[in-house]
Motif scaffolding. Sequence first.
Motif, PDB file in Angstrom:
ATOM      1  N   LEU A  61     -83.414  29.032 -53.779  1.00  9.54           N
ATOM      2  CA  LEU A  61     -84.526  29.475 -54.630  1.00  9.54           C
ATOM      3  C   LEU A  61     -85.555  28.362 -54.838  1.00  9.54           C
ATOM      4  N   CYS A  62     -85.066  27.145 -55.035  1.00 10.62           N
ATOM      5  CA  CYS A  62     -85.992  26.010 -55.186  1.00 10.62           C
ATOM      6  C   CYS A  62     -86.785  25.778 -53.908  1.00 10.62           C
ATOM      7  N   LEU A  63     -86.121  25.933 -52.769  1.00 13.71           N
ATOM      8  CA  LEU A  63     -86.819  25.753 -51.502  1.00 13.71           C
ATOM      9  C   LEU A  63     -87.903  26.815 -51.325  1.00 13.71           C
ATOM     10  N   LEU A  64     -87.586  28.045 -51.661  1.00 14.62           N
ATOM     11  CA  LEU A  64     -88.601  29.100 -51.582  1.00 14.62           C
ATOM     12  C   LEU A  64     -89.752  28.830 -52.547  1.00 14.62           C
ATOM     13  N   ALA A  65     -89.430  28.339 -53.735  1.00 14.22           N
ATOM     14  CA  ALA A  65     -90.478  28.035 -54.712  1.00 14.22           C
ATOM     15  C   ALA A  65     -91.371  26.894 -54.228  1.00 14.22           C
ATOM     16  N   SER A  66     -90.801  25.990 -53.428  1.00 15.78           N
ATOM     17  CA  SER A  66     -91.602  24.850 -52.967  1.00 15.78           C
ATOM     18  C   SER A  66     -92.750  25.290 -52.059  1.00 15.78           C
ATOM     19  N   PHE A  67     -92.617  26.429 -51.399  1.00 18.23           N
ATOM     20  CA  PHE A  67     -93.688  26.904 -50.520  1.00 18.23           C
ATOM     21  C   PHE A  67     -94.918  27.359 -51.301  1.00 18.23           C
ATOM     22  N   PHE A  68     -94.747  27.599 -52.583  1.00 25.16           N
ATOM     23  CA  PHE A  68     -95.850  28.094 -53.401  1.00 25.16           C
ATOM     24  C   PHE A  68     -96.440  27.016 -54.313  1.00 25.16           C
TER      25      PHE A  68
ATOM     26  N   PRO B 158     -98.860  23.804 -55.215  1.00 26.28           N
ATOM     27  CA  PRO B 158    -100.227  23.539 -54.760  1.00 26.28           C
ATOM     28  C   PRO B 158    -100.382  22.302 -53.880  1.00 26.28           C
ATOM     29  N   GLY B 159     -99.562  21.298 -54.066  1.00 24.02           N
ATOM     30  CA  GLY B 159     -99.790  20.071 -53.306  1.00 24.02           C
ATOM     31  C   GLY B 159     -98.536  19.603 -52.591  1.00 24.02           C
ATOM     32  N   ALA B 160     -98.747  18.695 -51.645  1.00 26.83           N
ATOM     33  CA  ALA B 160     -97.636  18.170 -50.858  1.00 26.83           C
ATOM     34  C   ALA B 160     -96.616  17.401 -51.710  1.00 26.83           C
ATOM     35  N   PRO B 161     -97.048  16.582 -52.694  1.00 26.66           N
ATOM     36  CA  PRO B 161     -96.053  15.881 -53.513  1.00 26.66           C
ATOM     37  C   PRO B 161     -95.147  16.839 -54.292  1.00 26.66           C
ATOM     38  N   GLN B 162     -95.732  17.909 -54.813  1.00 25.37           N
ATOM     39  CA  GLN B 162     -94.934  18.891 -55.543  1.00 25.37           C
ATOM     40  C   GLN B 162     -93.972  19.613 -54.598  1.00 25.37           C
ATOM     41  N   GLN B 163     -94.453  19.904 -53.400  1.00 27.61           N
ATOM     42  CA  GLN B 163     -93.580  20.564 -52.423  1.00 27.61           C
ATOM     43  C   GLN B 163     -92.409  19.661 -52.039  1.00 27.61           C
ATOM     44  N   ALA B 164     -92.702  18.390 -51.840  1.00 31.02           N
ATOM     45  CA  ALA B 164     -91.643  17.445 -51.476  1.00 31.02           C
ATOM     46  C   ALA B 164     -90.632  17.290 -52.612  1.00 31.02           C
ATOM     47  N   ALA B 165     -91.120  17.263 -53.837  1.00 35.61           N
ATOM     48  CA  ALA B 165     -90.215  17.146 -54.978  1.00 35.61           C
ATOM     49  C   ALA B 165     -89.314  18.370 -55.103  1.00 35.61           C
ATOM     50  N   MET B 166     -89.867  19.542 -54.892  1.00 32.18           N
ATOM     51  CA  MET B 166     -89.046  20.760 -54.969  1.00 32.18           C
ATOM     52  C   MET B 166     -88.061  20.826 -53.802  1.00 32.18           C
TER      53      MET B 166
ATOM     54  N   ALA C 233     -86.700  18.241 -52.339  1.00 31.98           N
ATOM     55  CA  ALA C 233     -85.651  17.280 -52.680  1.00 31.98           C
ATOM     56  C   ALA C 233     -84.713  17.850 -53.739  1.00 31.98           C
ATOM     57  N   THR C 234     -85.261  18.560 -54.698  1.00 27.63           N
ATOM     58  CA  THR C 234     -84.439  19.207 -55.714  1.00 27.63           C
ATOM     59  C   THR C 234     -83.542  20.263 -55.078  1.00 27.63           C
ATOM     60  N   ALA C 235     -84.084  21.007 -54.132  1.00 20.41           N
ATOM     61  CA  ALA C 235     -83.291  22.021 -53.429  1.00 20.41           C
ATOM     62  C   ALA C 235     -82.132  21.370 -52.680  1.00 20.41           C
ATOM     63  N   CYS C 236     -82.416  20.266 -52.020  1.00 17.70           N
ATOM     64  CA  CYS C 236     -81.345  19.540 -51.317  1.00 17.70           C
ATOM     65  C   CYS C 236     -80.278  19.057 -52.292  1.00 17.70           C
ATOM     66  N   ALA C 237     -80.704  18.530 -53.420  1.00 13.99           N
ATOM     67  CA  ALA C 237     -79.748  18.035 -54.416  1.00 13.99           C
ATOM     68  C   ALA C 237     -78.869  19.162 -54.938  1.00 13.99           C
ATOM     69  N   PHE C 238     -79.464  20.310 -55.227  1.00 13.85           N
ATOM     70  CA  PHE C 238     -78.675  21.444 -55.724  1.00 13.85           C
ATOM     71  C   PHE C 238     -77.665  21.925 -54.683  1.00 13.85           C
ATOM     72  N   ALA C 239     -78.005  21.812 -53.420  1.00 11.68           N
ATOM     73  CA  ALA C 239     -77.110  22.288 -52.375  1.00 11.68           C
ATOM     74  C   ALA C 239     -76.069  21.249 -51.976  1.00 11.68           C
ATOM     75  N   ILE C 240     -76.454  19.979 -51.920  1.00 12.66           N
ATOM     76  CA  ILE C 240     -75.580  18.952 -51.366  1.00 12.66           C
ATOM     77  C   ILE C 240     -74.593  18.391 -52.384  1.00 12.66           C
ATOM     78  N   ILE C 241     -75.038  18.104 -53.589  1.00 14.11           N
ATOM     79  CA  ILE C 241     -74.172  17.444 -54.569  1.00 14.11           C
ATOM     80  C   ILE C 241     -72.925  18.269 -54.898  1.00 14.11           C
ATOM     81  N   PRO C 242     -73.018  19.568 -55.194  1.00 14.74           N
ATOM     82  CA  PRO C 242     -71.775  20.313 -55.446  1.00 14.74           C
ATOM     83  C   PRO C 242     -70.845  20.365 -54.237  1.00 14.74           C
ATOM     84  N   TYR C 243     -71.415  20.446 -53.035  1.00 16.01           N
ATOM     85  CA  TYR C 243     -70.589  20.471 -51.830  1.00 16.01           C
ATOM     86  C   TYR C 243     -69.819  19.169 -51.668  1.00 16.01           C
TER      87      TYR C 243
END
Length: 70
Positions: A14-21, A23-31, A33-43
């Motif tokens: 969901l965070c990855l999908l939200a990152s596509f919307f 407005p800017g590249a820094p916000q997209q990169a932050a989202m 990274a958050t998506a990766c953290a949500f997926a990788i850390i629990p695994y």
Amino acid sequence: MRVLVFIGAVVGALCLLASFFMPGAPQQAAMAATACAFAIIPYVLFRVGATADEEDQRRKIIELLKQKQQ
């Protein structure tokens, strides 16, 4: 614990999908990274726990084999 991995994967998607919307590249990169953290850390935590359980089982088996040989 396995359920947390699936929940993390869904939240990460969901965070990855939200990152596509964003407005800017820094916000997209932050989202992203958050998506990766949500997926990788629990695994990773799940795998560490599973590996620790496997090691405990191996030690018990080795102890039982040592007792049987004596």
